[in-house]
Write a protein that holds these residues in place. Structure first.
Motif, PDB file in Angstrom:
ATOM      1  N   SER A 213      24.351 -77.447 -14.570  1.00 36.14           N
ATOM      2  CA  SER A 213      24.157 -76.216 -15.501  1.00 36.14           C
ATOM      3  C   SER A 213      23.016 -75.868 -15.897  1.00 36.14           C
ATOM      4  O   SER A 213      22.239 -74.132 -15.841  1.00 36.14           O
ATOM      5  N   LEU A 214      21.770 -76.337 -15.404  1.00 37.41           N
ATOM      6  CA  LEU A 214      20.731 -76.161 -15.129  1.00 37.41           C
ATOM      7  C   LEU A 214      20.493 -75.419 -13.892  1.00 37.41           C
ATOM      8  O   LEU A 214      20.013 -74.579 -14.411  1.00 37.41           O
ATOM      9  N   VAL A 215      21.317 -74.977 -12.799  1.00 45.86           N
ATOM     10  CA  VAL A 215      21.883 -74.005 -11.909  1.00 45.86           C
ATOM     11  C   VAL A 215      21.934 -72.926 -12.494  1.00 45.86           C
ATOM     12  O   VAL A 215      21.201 -71.238 -12.227  1.00 45.86           O
ATOM     13  N   ALA A 216      23.076 -73.063 -13.359  1.00 49.88           N
ATOM     14  CA  ALA A 216      23.360 -71.003 -13.965  1.00 49.88           C
ATOM     15  C   ALA A 216      22.527 -70.784 -15.041  1.00 49.88           C
ATOM     16  O   ALA A 216      22.071 -69.878 -14.880  1.00 49.88           O
ATOM     17  N   ARG A 217      21.620 -72.148 -15.159  1.00 49.22           N
ATOM     18  CA  ARG A 217      20.283 -71.425 -17.011  1.00 49.22           C
ATOM     19  C   ARG A 217      19.094 -70.917 -15.333  1.00 49.22           C
ATOM     20  O   ARG A 217      18.872 -69.283 -15.450  1.00 49.22           O
ATOM     21  N   ALA A 218      19.088 -71.088 -14.343  1.00 50.29           N
ATOM     22  CA  ALA A 218      17.896 -70.530 -13.951  1.00 50.29           C
ATOM     23  C   ALA A 218      17.893 -69.284 -13.079  1.00 50.29           C
ATOM     24  O   ALA A 218      17.007 -68.793 -12.010  1.00 50.29           O
ATOM     25  N   THR A 219      19.243 -69.174 -12.425  1.00 51.33           N
ATOM     26  CA  THR A 219      19.463 -68.185 -11.599  1.00 51.33           C
ATOM     27  C   THR A 219      20.881 -67.425 -11.938  1.00 51.33           C
ATOM     28  O   THR A 219      20.895 -66.348 -12.309  1.00 51.33           O
ATOM     29  N   SER A 220      20.804 -67.645 -13.707  1.00 54.72           N
ATOM     30  CA  SER A 220      21.571 -66.577 -14.142  1.00 54.72           C
ATOM     31  C   SER A 220      21.575 -66.760 -15.727  1.00 54.72           C
ATOM     32  O   SER A 220      20.884 -65.902 -16.223  1.00 54.72           O
ATOM     33  N   ALA A 221      21.641 -67.146 -16.469  1.00 52.51           N
ATOM     34  CA  ALA A 221      21.205 -67.140 -17.680  1.00 52.51           C
ATOM     35  C   ALA A 221      20.504 -67.116 -18.157  1.00 52.51           C
ATOM     36  O   ALA A 221      19.882 -65.536 -19.423  1.00 52.51           O
ATOM     37  N   ASN A 222      19.475 -67.880 -17.978  1.00 56.03           N
ATOM     38  CA  ASN A 222      17.843 -67.512 -18.055  1.00 56.03           C
ATOM     39  C   ASN A 222      17.009 -66.079 -18.407  1.00 56.03           C
ATOM     40  O   ASN A 222      16.645 -65.465 -18.490  1.00 56.03           O
ATOM     41  N   VAL A 223      17.406 -65.080 -16.632  1.00 50.28           N
ATOM     42  CA  VAL A 223      17.580 -64.858 -16.527  1.00 50.28           C
ATOM     43  C   VAL A 223      17.901 -63.376 -16.870  1.00 50.28           C
ATOM     44  O   VAL A 223      16.953 -62.435 -17.830  1.00 50.28           O
ATOM     45  N   ALA A 224      19.184 -63.548 -17.497  1.00 48.87           N
ATOM     46  CA  ALA A 224      19.207 -62.416 -18.308  1.00 48.87           C
ATOM     47  C   ALA A 224      18.844 -62.543 -19.977  1.00 48.87           C
ATOM     48  O   ALA A 224      18.986 -61.339 -20.049  1.00 48.87           O
ATOM     49  N   GLN A 225      19.000 -63.280 -20.286  1.00 43.91           N
ATOM     50  CA  GLN A 225      18.061 -64.009 -21.724  1.00 43.91           C
ATOM     51  C   GLN A 225      17.139 -62.807 -21.363  1.00 43.91           C
ATOM     52  O   GLN A 225      16.123 -62.382 -22.304  1.00 43.91           O
ATOM     53  N   ARG A 226      16.121 -63.522 -20.187  1.00 44.25           N
ATOM     54  CA  ARG A 226      14.204 -63.443 -20.269  1.00 44.25           C
ATOM     55  C   ARG A 226      13.963 -61.651 -20.478  1.00 44.25           C
ATOM     56  O   ARG A 226      13.628 -61.472 -21.310  1.00 44.25           O
ATOM     57  N   PHE A 227      15.139 -61.534 -19.379  1.00 48.29           N
ATOM     58  CA  PHE A 227      14.438 -59.945 -19.087  1.00 48.29           C
ATOM     59  C   PHE A 227      15.983 -59.740 -20.263  1.00 48.29           C
ATOM     60  O   PHE A 227      15.858 -57.779 -19.773  1.00 48.29           O
ATOM     61  N   GLN A 228      16.159 -59.782 -21.198  1.00 43.42           N
ATOM     62  CA  GLN A 228      17.086 -59.073 -22.282  1.00 43.42           C
ATOM     63  C   GLN A 228      18.141 -57.749 -21.734  1.00 43.42           C
ATOM     64  O   GLN A 228      18.290 -56.813 -22.277  1.00 43.42           O
ATOM     65  N   LEU A 229      19.117 -58.186 -21.005  1.00 36.52           N
ATOM     66  CA  LEU A 229      20.161 -57.588 -20.051  1.00 36.52           C
ATOM     67  C   LEU A 229      20.702 -57.183 -21.201  1.00 36.52           C
ATOM     68  O   LEU A 229      21.486 -58.220 -21.989  1.00 36.52           O
ATOM     69  N   PRO A 230      21.938 -56.863 -20.925  1.00 37.09           N
ATOM     70  CA  PRO A 230      22.552 -56.303 -21.978  1.00 37.09           C
ATOM     71  C   PRO A 230      23.812 -57.371 -21.847  1.00 37.09           C
ATOM     72  O   PRO A 230      23.858 -58.621 -21.135  1.00 37.09           O
ATOM     73  N   PRO A 231      24.560 -58.117 -22.766  1.00 41.37           N
ATOM     74  CA  PRO A 231      25.517 -59.424 -22.967  1.00 41.37           C
ATOM     75  C   PRO A 231      26.541 -59.216 -21.907  1.00 41.37           C
ATOM     76  O   PRO A 231      26.675 -60.909 -22.257  1.00 41.37           O
ATOM     77  N   SER A 232      26.729 -58.812 -21.905  1.00 41.10           N
ATOM     78  CA  SER A 232      27.976 -58.778 -20.703  1.00 41.10           C
ATOM     79  C   SER A 232      27.561 -59.249 -19.019  1.00 41.10           C
ATOM     80  O   SER A 232      27.731 -60.321 -18.399  1.00 41.10           O
ATOM     81  N   LYS A 233      26.004 -59.511 -19.247  1.00 46.35           N
ATOM     82  CA  LYS A 233      25.388 -60.053 -17.893  1.00 46.35           C
ATOM     83  C   LYS A 233      25.408 -61.476 -18.186  1.00 46.35           C
ATOM     84  O   LYS A 233      24.526 -62.271 -19.466  1.00 46.35           O
ATOM     85  N   GLY A 234      25.305 -62.361 -16.935  1.00 44.83           N
ATOM     86  CA  GLY A 234      24.450 -63.811 -17.003  1.00 44.83           C
ATOM     87  C   GLY A 234      25.319 -65.345 -17.834  1.00 44.83           C
ATOM     88  O   GLY A 234      24.392 -65.383 -17.479  1.00 44.83           O
ATOM     89  N   LYS A 235      26.244 -64.479 -18.055  1.00 47.74           N
ATOM     90  CA  LYS A 235      26.931 -65.943 -18.116  1.00 47.74           C
ATOM     91  C   LYS A 235      29.351 -65.753 -18.081  1.00 47.74           C
ATOM     92  O   LYS A 235      29.056 -64.433 -17.557  1.00 47.74           O
ATOM     93  N   LEU A 236      29.229 -66.757 -17.909  1.00 52.88           N
ATOM     94  CA  LEU A 236      31.096 -67.368 -17.335  1.00 52.88           C
ATOM     95  C   LEU A 236      31.469 -67.250 -18.738  1.00 52.88           C
ATOM     96  O   LEU A 236      31.507 -68.757 -19.780  1.00 52.88           O
ATOM     97  N   ALA A 237      32.002 -66.111 -19.558  1.00 52.11           N
ATOM     98  CA  ALA A 237      32.449 -65.964 -21.504  1.00 52.11           C
ATOM     99  C   ALA A 237      33.266 -64.966 -20.896  1.00 52.11           C
ATOM    100  O   ALA A 237      32.977 -64.007 -20.874  1.00 52.11           O
ATOM    101  N   ILE A 238      34.567 -65.392 -22.382  1.00 50.07           N
ATOM    102  CA  ILE A 238      35.011 -64.180 -22.133  1.00 50.07           C
ATOM    103  C   ILE A 238      34.215 -62.967 -22.700  1.00 50.07           C
ATOM    104  O   ILE A 238      33.828 -62.738 -23.699  1.00 50.07           O
ATOM    105  N   GLY A 239      35.021 -61.843 -22.462  1.00 52.69           N
ATOM    106  CA  GLY A 239      34.137 -60.439 -23.113  1.00 52.69           C
ATOM    107  C   GLY A 239      33.235 -60.001 -22.004  1.00 52.69           C
ATOM    108  O   GLY A 239      32.288 -59.191 -21.931  1.00 52.69           O
ATOM    109  N   ALA A 240      32.418 -61.252 -21.106  1.00 54.82           N
ATOM    110  CA  ALA A 240      31.519 -60.990 -20.200  1.00 54.82           C
ATOM    111  C   ALA A 240      31.683 -60.067 -18.579  1.00 54.82           C
ATOM    112  O   ALA A 240      33.416 -60.463 -18.686  1.00 54.82           O
ATOM    113  N   ASP A 241      30.903 -59.613 -18.248  1.00 54.68           N
ATOM    114  CA  ASP A 241      31.458 -59.042 -17.221  1.00 54.68           C
ATOM    115  C   ASP A 241      32.442 -59.966 -15.713  1.00 54.68           C
ATOM    116  O   ASP A 241      31.575 -61.078 -15.607  1.00 54.68           O
TER     117      ASP A 241
END
Length: 444
Positions: free
Chosen positions: A349-377
């Motif tokens: 999960s640390l890897v998923a955060r550092a390479t995706s989730a944290n990037v999306a959050q820090r740089f204010q990407l659309p909510p469809s990016k950076g996550k493995l979740a229903i409704g996401a790209d």
């Protein structure tokens, strides 16, 4: 009629919080279902037993050098390498392209090039230099992800470094525009003085001319300016634990600061630079083995927000010669950003955060990016953990098949990359036609 376009069966789904076995259903470009077992029909079934499904990698730091220096890399080859490494989105830096991304016209040149040839989705940094302070608002309107400034000589004549006056003014403007500033933090005064006084022109002379102190001095000043201006600050490619501690302490004082490191600072040392030569040259340079160990500890503790490749290639002839100072400084590494992180045991999960989730959050990407979740790209990397895969130059997708990682053995390999529901890489091959799209931040 199919319920899903794709069902990925039996994967270990890795999110920013946990890892659990799941089937993943994709409809259109979106993730439509995640559950232990999905019933229903699909046009395609992907057997992912034995694989881990990560959110697609967002590499927030690449230099693809287009337009103007496509012979160094180019978006077509660079984005293919990103896709081969599990990447579904990259942020391209403003310099090394010619013209650099300093205004709306240069932004449009790069956007058009990427729309034509990018295998992954893309976003762009704008430049922050003395030459374009008045152009920051128009770059924001274009959709830049933020602004990049050099606190030392960038190595490019058309991208001058930002002195203190420039950086302060740029940070004030960025704060007003709701965008972050990323800094290459090395003291220009110190690095220029040490380079001029170098006894020789060897790798060791270069390493000695870019000391940790130059990095720490610049970071401390950038943090002061961020606190003064209210700017969101992101320090790229930190090389040592002391730098991470400076930023962590500043954040505790209320300064909105974060940092990135790169695989080459975790895996390469100063001795590797001397052994490998210019192929391993970059700035700031890799540090001692003990500093690398301390940096790993900071990453594993979660105090480094993001990991980017800082992929900065050049033609081979620029990576040769007896004068180490004249050789191009940049590491080719975008293709193996994700697999290299598994060189040590690490929380998934640390890897998923550092390479995706944290990037999306820090740089204010659309909510469809950076996550493995229903409704996401449906941006996914299917990864095999374990094994022993050697990095071979013949398997690199870069325009120039060179990297300091050639010959290194990996304990993870990307089997498939999916961008918005379509496979773009599988079993060593790029698939389909370029379909990357511009991603703009959601400005507050």
């Amino acid at each position: 009629m199919s319920d899903f376009d794709i069902i990925i069966r039996g994967a270990q789904a890795v999110t920013a919080e946990r890892t659990a076995r799941a089937d993943i259903g994709v409809a259109g470009e979106k993730i439509a279902a995640i559950k232990p077992e999905i019933s229903g029909l699909a046009r395609q079934i992907i057997d992912a037993a034995g694989l881990h499904a990560f959110p697609g990698v967002i590499d927030s730091h690449v230099h693809f050098n287009e337009p103007g220096r496509t012979h160094w890399e180019g978006i077509a080859t660079g984005s293919a390498a990103v896709a081969a490494g599990g990447g579904t989105l990259f942020f391209d830096m403003p310099l090394n392209a010619h013209p650099p991304t300093l205004d709306a016209a240069s932004f449009e040149l790069k956007r058009a090039a990427a729309a034509k040839s990018s295998r992954a989705d893309f976003a762009f940094w704008g430049g922050l230099t003395p030459a374009n302070l008045g152009r920051l608002p128009e770059l924001a309107d274009c959709g830049v992800i933020g602004y990049k400034a050099f606190m030392c000589n960038s190595g490019m004549d058309d991208f001058p470094f930002a002195d203190e006056r420039t950086l302060r003014a740029g940070m004030k403007s960025a704060a007003a525009l709701g965008l972050p500033v990323a800094v290459h933090a090395e003291s220009e005064e110190m690095t220029a003085r040490l380079a001029a006084a170098a006894a020789g022109r060897t790798a060791r002379d270069f390493l000695d001319a870019r000391p940790i102190l130059a990095e720490l001095e610049a970071i401390a000043r950038a943090l002061e300016l961020a606190g003064e201006t209210g700017c969101r600050l992101h320090v790229v490619h930190v090389t040592c634990a002391a730098a991470v501690r400076l930023i962590t302490e500043a954040r505790a004082r209320g300064i909105d600061a974060s940092c990135e490191t790169c695989p080459h600072y975790l895996l390469l040392t100063d001795e590797d630079v001397e052994r490998l030569g210019p192929i391993a040259k970059c700035a700031p340079p890799p540090r001692s083995a003990s500093e690398s160990e301390a940096l790993w500890a900071e990453f594993l503790a979660g105090r480094i927000l993001t990991i980017g490749s800082d992929h900065s290639p050049s033609p081979p002839e620029m990576k040769t010669g007896a004068d180490f100072f004249k050789a191009w400084g940049g590491i080719s590494g975008a293709q193996h950003l994700l697999p290299l992180i598994f060189s040590r045991p690490v929380d998934l999960s640390l890897v998923a955060r550092a390479t995706s989730a944290n990037v999306a959050q820090r740089f204010q990407l659309p909510p469809s990016k950076g996550k493995l979740a229903i409704g996401a790209d449906a941006d996914l990397a299917l990864v095999k953990l374990g094994g022993d895969a050697e990095i071979k130059s013949s398997e690199l997708f870069y325009r120039h098949q060179q990297s300091p990682y050639v010959g290194r053995h990996l304990q993870a390999s990307v089997q498939r990359t999916i961008l918005r529901g379509q496979t773009i890489f599988e079993a060593g091959q790029i698939k389909g036609e370029p379909r990357g799209q511009l991603v703009r931040p959601v400005r507050v």
